[in-house]
Each structure stands twice: as C-alpha cells, then as structure tokens.
Design a protein around this motif. Sequence first.
Motif, PDB file in Angstrom:
ATOM      1  N   ALA A  35      67.654  78.948  -2.541  1.00  0.00           N
ATOM      2  CA  ALA A  35      68.167  80.294  -2.274  1.00  0.00           C
ATOM      3  C   ALA A  35      67.696  81.222  -3.394  1.00  0.00           C
ATOM      4  O   ALA A  35      67.567  80.805  -4.539  1.00  0.00           O
ATOM      5  N   TRP A  36      67.443  82.475  -3.049  1.00  0.00           N
ATOM      6  CA  TRP A  36      67.149  83.477  -4.077  1.00  0.00           C
ATOM      7  C   TRP A  36      68.493  83.902  -4.645  1.00  0.00           C
ATOM      8  O   TRP A  36      69.333  84.449  -3.943  1.00  0.00           O
ATOM      9  N   ILE A  37      68.728  83.658  -5.903  1.00  0.00           N
ATOM     10  CA  ILE A  37      70.014  83.939  -6.526  1.00  0.00           C
ATOM     11  C   ILE A  37      70.055  85.391  -6.997  1.00  0.00           C
ATOM     12  O   ILE A  37      69.170  85.857  -7.709  1.00  0.00           O
ATOM     13  N   PHE A  48      70.303  84.917  -1.399  1.00  0.00           N
ATOM     14  CA  PHE A  48      69.696  85.258  -0.123  1.00  0.00           C
ATOM     15  C   PHE A  48      68.818  84.122   0.369  1.00  0.00           C
ATOM     16  O   PHE A  48      68.261  83.369  -0.428  1.00  0.00           O
ATOM     17  N   CYS A  49      68.675  84.019   1.679  1.00  0.00           N
ATOM     18  CA  CYS A  49      67.752  83.058   2.280  1.00  0.00           C
ATOM     19  C   CYS A  49      66.326  83.485   1.919  1.00  0.00           C
ATOM     20  O   CYS A  49      65.987  84.671   2.056  1.00  0.00           O
ATOM     21  N   PRO A  50      65.477  82.565   1.471  1.00  0.00           N
ATOM     22  CA  PRO A  50      64.112  82.940   1.101  1.00  0.00           C
ATOM     23  C   PRO A  50      63.226  83.295   2.298  1.00  0.00           C
ATOM     24  O   PRO A  50      62.164  83.881   2.120  1.00  0.00           O
ATOM     25  N   MET A  51      63.670  82.970   3.511  1.00  0.00           N
ATOM     26  CA  MET A  51      62.855  83.249   4.696  1.00  0.00           C
ATOM     27  C   MET A  51      63.255  84.552   5.391  1.00  0.00           C
ATOM     28  O   MET A  51      62.405  85.348   5.751  1.00  0.00           O
ATOM     29  N   GLY A  81      71.039  73.164  -8.728  1.00  0.00           N
ATOM     30  CA  GLY A  81      70.575  73.868  -9.915  1.00  0.00           C
ATOM     31  C   GLY A  81      70.651  75.377  -9.811  1.00  0.00           C
ATOM     32  O   GLY A  81      70.024  76.078 -10.592  1.00  0.00           O
ATOM     33  N   ALA A  82      71.419  75.890  -8.845  1.00  0.00           N
ATOM     34  CA  ALA A  82      71.496  77.343  -8.640  1.00  0.00           C
ATOM     35  C   ALA A  82      72.191  78.010  -9.824  1.00  0.00           C
ATOM     36  O   ALA A  82      73.305  77.671 -10.181  1.00  0.00           O
ATOM     37  N   ARG A  83      71.513  78.939 -10.444  1.00  0.00           N
ATOM     38  CA  ARG A  83      72.037  79.721 -11.542  1.00  0.00           C
ATOM     39  C   ARG A  83      71.446  81.124 -11.441  1.00  0.00           C
ATOM     40  O   ARG A  83      70.304  81.295 -11.045  1.00  0.00           O
TER      41      ARG A  83
END
Length: 84
Positions: A35-37, A48-51, A81-83
């Motif tokens: 995901a775009w954090i 956000f969804c990257p697609m 690992g989302a940060r």
Amino acid sequence: MGLLETFYNIRGYNNYAKEAIEVVAALERQIPRKAWIEAEGEKTISGFCPMCEHELVYIKTERPRYTSYSPQCGQKIDWRGARA
C-alpha cells in the motif's frame, strides 16, 4: 514485456485472446502489492491502493484489522512493514 502486453500483440486478436487478457489481469491482481502509505497515527495507518488509488486503512490493535484487497479494483494489499 509482460503477459498482458503479449496477448495484445497476438495476430488475429479474438474472443479467446480477450478472455485470456482478463484471466491474466485477474491473476496479476492476486500478487500482493505494498500500500502507498499516506499517514500513520497512534492507532491507524492510512494509505492507498497502488493500482487504483482507493483509500485503505490499517487499524493497529492486539488483533490488527486491515483491508486485504482493494474494494475498488480487487488488488491484493501487502501491509507488512507498513510505516509512514
């Protein structure tokens, strides 16, 4: 060149090729993408969804709750690992 582009280049493009493109696209959506954090709060991470850029939320609790797939395009989301 990916599989999707290869099918577009088939001579005599027909219904079988069109169906094959749809199958490949569906399979590619099953490959998890990060995901775009956008921001990280004390209890949530928003991204956000990257697609398709649909907004997604990860709720940090003892048992984390999060969106595994984009509800808009069906892309599988990888939150590891989302940060922010």
